[in-house]
Design an enzyme around this catalytic site. Structure first.
Site, PDB file in Angstrom:
ATOM      1  N   LYS A  93     -11.590  42.460  11.405  1.00 54.24           N
ATOM      2  CA  LYS A  93     -11.688  41.954  10.035  1.00 54.24           C
ATOM      3  C   LYS A  93     -11.061  40.577   9.998  1.00 54.24           C
ATOM      4  O   LYS A  93      -9.958  40.374  10.529  1.00 54.24           O
ATOM      5  CB  LYS A  93     -10.919  42.905   9.091  1.00 54.24           C
ATOM      6  N   LYS A 129     -11.832  36.403  13.610  1.00 49.94           N
ATOM      7  CA  LYS A 129     -12.085  35.202  12.810  1.00 49.94           C
ATOM      8  C   LYS A 129     -13.355  34.566  13.348  1.00 49.94           C
ATOM      9  O   LYS A 129     -13.734  34.809  14.485  1.00 49.94           O
ATOM     10  CB  LYS A 129     -10.907  34.217  12.945  1.00 49.94           C
ATOM     11  N   ASP A 169     -13.319  31.986   4.068  1.00 48.49           N
ATOM     12  CA  ASP A 169     -12.154  31.160   4.430  1.00 48.49           C
ATOM     13  C   ASP A 169     -12.533  29.753   3.962  1.00 48.49           C
ATOM     14  O   ASP A 169     -13.385  29.614   3.075  1.00 48.49           O
ATOM     15  CB  ASP A 169     -11.888  31.224   5.949  1.00 48.49           C
ATOM     16  N   THR A 212      -5.692  36.122  -2.629  1.00 51.19           N
ATOM     17  CA  THR A 212      -4.767  35.411  -1.730  1.00 51.19           C
ATOM     18  C   THR A 212      -3.733  34.627  -2.537  1.00 51.19           C
ATOM     19  O   THR A 212      -2.533  34.673  -2.251  1.00 51.19           O
ATOM     20  CB  THR A 212      -5.543  34.490  -0.769  1.00 51.19           C
ATOM     21  N   ASN A 243      -9.800  27.936  -3.074  1.00 53.32           N
ATOM     22  CA  ASN A 243      -9.614  29.304  -3.558  1.00 53.32           C
ATOM     23  C   ASN A 243      -8.135  29.671  -3.638  1.00 53.32           C
ATOM     24  O   ASN A 243      -7.655  30.145  -4.673  1.00 53.32           O
ATOM     25  CB  ASN A 243     -10.381  30.264  -2.637  1.00 53.32           C
TER      26      ASN A 243
HETATM   27  P1  NDP Z   1     -11.188  26.294   0.331  1.00 54.78           P
HETATM   28  O1  NDP Z   1     -12.312  25.776   1.148  1.00 54.78           O
HETATM   29  O2  NDP Z   1     -11.485  27.037  -0.917  1.00 54.78           O
HETATM   30  O3  NDP Z   1     -10.175  25.106  -0.034  1.00 54.78           O
HETATM   31  C1  NDP Z   1      -9.521  24.372   0.939  1.00 54.78           C
HETATM   32  C2  NDP Z   1      -8.694  23.313   0.254  1.00 54.78           C
HETATM   33  O4  NDP Z   1      -7.854  22.675   1.207  1.00 54.78           O
HETATM   34  C3  NDP Z   1      -9.542  22.215  -0.366  1.00 54.78           C
HETATM   35  O5  NDP Z   1      -8.878  21.687  -1.469  1.00 54.78           O
HETATM   36  C4  NDP Z   1      -9.609  21.204   0.763  1.00 54.78           C
HETATM   37  O6  NDP Z   1      -9.878  19.876   0.337  1.00 54.78           O
HETATM   38  C5  NDP Z   1      -8.227  21.301   1.335  1.00 54.78           C
HETATM   39  N1  NDP Z   1      -8.276  20.915   2.747  1.00 54.78           N
HETATM   40  C6  NDP Z   1      -9.016  21.467   3.736  1.00 54.78           C
HETATM   41  N2  NDP Z   1      -8.839  20.824   4.893  1.00 54.78           N
HETATM   42  C7  NDP Z   1      -7.953  19.848   4.618  1.00 54.78           C
HETATM   43  C8  NDP Z   1      -7.358  18.831   5.396  1.00 54.78           C
HETATM   44  N3  NDP Z   1      -7.657  18.693   6.701  1.00 54.78           N
HETATM   45  N4  NDP Z   1      -6.459  18.004   4.784  1.00 54.78           N
HETATM   46  C9  NDP Z   1      -6.161  18.135   3.460  1.00 54.78           C
HETATM   47  N5  NDP Z   1      -6.716  19.067   2.680  1.00 54.78           N
HETATM   48  C10 NDP Z   1      -7.592  19.898   3.246  1.00 54.78           C
HETATM   49  O7  NDP Z   1     -10.331  27.204   1.333  1.00 54.78           O
HETATM   50  P2  NDP Z   1      -9.283  28.351   0.991  1.00 54.78           P
HETATM   51  O8  NDP Z   1      -8.534  28.019  -0.245  1.00 54.78           O
HETATM   52  O9  NDP Z   1      -9.996  29.639   1.105  1.00 54.78           O
HETATM   53  O10 NDP Z   1      -8.320  28.249   2.260  1.00 54.78           O
HETATM   54  C11 NDP Z   1      -7.148  27.413   2.284  1.00 54.78           C
HETATM   55  C12 NDP Z   1      -6.209  27.923   3.358  1.00 54.78           C
HETATM   56  O11 NDP Z   1      -5.841  29.275   3.080  1.00 54.78           O
HETATM   57  C13 NDP Z   1      -6.770  27.946   4.786  1.00 54.78           C
HETATM   58  O12 NDP Z   1      -5.723  27.699   5.701  1.00 54.78           O
HETATM   59  C14 NDP Z   1      -7.237  29.395   4.935  1.00 54.78           C
HETATM   60  O13 NDP Z   1      -7.308  29.789   6.287  1.00 54.78           O
HETATM   61  C15 NDP Z   1      -6.124  30.109   4.196  1.00 54.78           C
HETATM   62  N6  NDP Z   1      -6.446  31.452   3.744  1.00 54.78           N
HETATM   63  C16 NDP Z   1      -7.506  31.692   2.914  1.00 54.78           C
HETATM   64  C17 NDP Z   1      -7.752  32.990   2.493  1.00 54.78           C
HETATM   65  C18 NDP Z   1      -8.830  33.303   1.504  1.00 54.78           C
HETATM   66  O14 NDP Z   1      -8.869  34.471   1.053  1.00 54.78           O
HETATM   67  N7  NDP Z   1      -9.676  32.373   1.115  1.00 54.78           N
HETATM   68  C19 NDP Z   1      -6.950  34.129   2.973  1.00 54.78           C
HETATM   69  C20 NDP Z   1      -5.806  33.743   3.767  1.00 54.78           C
HETATM   70  C21 NDP Z   1      -5.609  32.454   4.144  1.00 54.78           C
HETATM   71  P3  NDP Z   1     -11.327  19.220   0.596  1.00 54.78           P
HETATM   72  O15 NDP Z   1     -12.206  19.812  -0.461  1.00 54.78           O
HETATM   73  O16 NDP Z   1     -11.098  17.767   0.475  1.00 54.78           O
HETATM   74  O17 NDP Z   1     -11.738  19.622   1.998  1.00 54.78           O
END
Ligand code: NDP
Length: 448
Positions: A93, A129, A169, A212, A243
């Site tokens: 998962k 993953k 993700d 999350t 998210n």
């Molecule tokens: P989203 O795609 O919904 O959002 C990602 C956010 O982070 C966007 O605002 C994006 O900006 C920013 N971002 C991504 N890459 C970069 C970067 N290199 N530098 C600066 N900002 C960046 O993803 P999630 O919110 O789902 O995921 C965010 C984090 O949380 C990740 O590490 C993910 O692995 C982790 N996570 C997510 C879960 C989930 O349920 N969704 C569960 C557990 C962990 P931009 O739009 O400019 O790219």
């Protein structure tokens, strides 16, 4: 040097020799190896069974071609991955990431973290993953659909409700899960439990989008309360506007904190009066816009280019919710100078090793990602349970279970840290608590 430390050095040397071009994966394994010596000293049988050598090696890695046609009629090719890291305690998962930086190192680091995280939830799920180096930014809906259909056409060979259940993700939200689910159904027929993060009309769970971010705040509140503090009244800096960040902003606000910032990869917005999560939701979820637009709509907010971690303002709690290694050692020093007393990681591995060392040297409370952001996968597992039962639970029921799980994760991590006399080292505590169940299961199942 003890037998355990010599053994761990050997495991690490072998890993670095085999995968010298996988820095993120090596960093994630290092974070774990640094903390696990006391467990091996207590369990020398793990050394004899080369358990750590096996735990750091994925059970299966699948890499595949994802061809698709863009709106201009050009044939494009991306690279897809699924790493089924460890299935000792249940079906694989873990999420799928669509971002141009995705490569085997990133997917392996995320898969490795997922094994320990999933174990910490106490639910019966192994770790995996996947994703692809596709950039959804600037693509039309039709392009995203053609890409995700092609991606699923290959991925469907390796997944199943009792085999491997992917989720979202970075870059994979409700739209992408919907397209992938549709393609899976065309090829194999309806199976609700094939993906989680589904829409409510076709087998999704209430509270999954929130899970999350909400879970991160339930964990943070539990960590603060255990240390005689509380979230209400605190000033919080959040990075990201996706998210995790959006729902973290909502729950922090509901629990009485003031969220000063949110960001994306171009810049950040700062509002001394508190960020309005409804505006963030509208810009990011509905309009798929940039966070800069927030300052056009909310007159008290300022937009700045660059990293939110380079911006000086007094605050109490840092919640990095964007991406891996977003906080450097220098930025951690700045965070400490700004007065932050706690860090809880919404993103996976957002702190560089130098940043983590700086937090620990300064005595900050640190909630590591595999514990603090486990709410998403926990509710994904609850979605699987609802799919099996063919029932839908109410929002309050799912949210209540999520809160209970996050409080349990904090307590299990704190108890493990206590058991090994590690004080407030919740990083080590989470690694040890997560590893224990996987270790038991692997030892019971023979040399696998
Ligand atoms: P989203 O795609 O919904 O959002 C990602 C956010 O982070 C966007 O605002 C994006 O900006 C920013 N971002 C991504 N890459 C970069 C970067 N290199 N530098 C600066 N900002 C960046 O993803 P999630 O919110 O789902 O995921 C965010 C984090 O949380 C990740 O590490 C993910 O692995 C982790 N996570 C997510 C879960 C989930 O349920 N969704 C569960 C557990 C962990 P931009 O739009 O400019 O790219």
């Amino acid at each position: 040097m003890t037998a355990a430390t010599t053994y761990l050095e050997q495991v690490r040397a072998e890993l670095v020799q085999r995968d010298p071009h996988q820095p993120e994966f090596i960093e994630a394994v290092d974070n774990f190896l640094k903390t696990i010596t006391p467990v091996l000293e207590k369990h020398p049988e793990y050394v004899d069974a080369n358990l750590i050598g096996r735990v750091v090696e994925p059970e299966r890695v699948v890499q595949f071609r994802v061809p698709w046609v863009d709106d201009a009629g050009h044939v494009r090719v991306n690279r897809g991955f699924r790493v089924q890291f460890n299935g000792a305690i249940g079906p694989y998962k873990g999420g799928l990431r669509l971002h141009p930086t995705v490569n085997l190192s990133i997917v392996k680091f995320l898969g490795f973290e997922q094994v320990l995280k999933n174990s910490l939830t106490t639910l019966p799920i192994g770790g995996a993953k996947g994703g692809a180096d596709f950039d959804p930014k600037g693509k039309s809906d039709a392009e995203v659909m053609r890409f995700t259909q092609s991606f699923m056409t290959e991925l469907q060979k390796y997944i199943g409700p009792d085999v491997d259940v992917p989720a979202g993700d970075i870059g994979v939200g409700g739209r992408e899960i919907g397209y992938m689910f549709g393609q899976y159904r065309r090829l194999n027929g309806y199976q609700a439990g094939i993906l989680t993060g589904k829409g409510l009309s076709y087998g999704g769970s209430l509270a999954r989008p929130e899970a999350t971010g909400f879970g991160l705040l339930y964990y943070t509140d539990a960590m603060l309360q255990a240390n005689g503090e509380q979230l209400a009244g605190k000033r919080v800096k959040i990075s990201g506007a996706g998210n995790v960040a959006t729902y973290a902003t909502q729950k922090a606000t509901e629990l009485g904190a003031t969220v000063l910032t949110v960001s994306d990869s171009n810049g950040f917005v700062y509002d001394e009066n508190g960020i309005d999560y409804q505006v963030v939701k509208q810009i990011k979820e509905v309009e798929r816009g940039r966070i800069k637009e927030y300052a056009d709509r909310v007159s008290t907010a300022e937009y700045h280019e660059g990293s939110v971690w380079d911006f000086d303002v007094d605050y109490d709690i840092a919640l990095p919710c964007a991406t891996q290694n977003e906080i450097s050692g220098d930025q951690a020093a700045r965070l400490i100078k700004n007065g932050a007393k706690a860090v809880a990681e919404g993103a996976n591995m957002p702190s560089t090793p130098e940043a983590t060392a700086a937090y620990q040297a300064a005595g900050l409370l640190v909630g590591p990602a595999k514990a603090a952001n486990a709410g998403g996968v926990a509710v994904s597992a609850l979605e699987m349970s609802q799919n099996s039962e063919r029932l839908s639970w109410s929002f309050d029921e799912v949210d209540g279970r999520l809160k209970g799980i996050m409080e349990h994760i904090f307590k299990a991590s704190a108890d493990a840290a206590d058991e090994y006399d590690l004080g407030h080292d919740y990083i080590a505590g989470a690694n040890i608590a997560g590893f224990s169940k996987v270790a038991d299961a692997m030892m019971a199942q023979g040399i696998i």
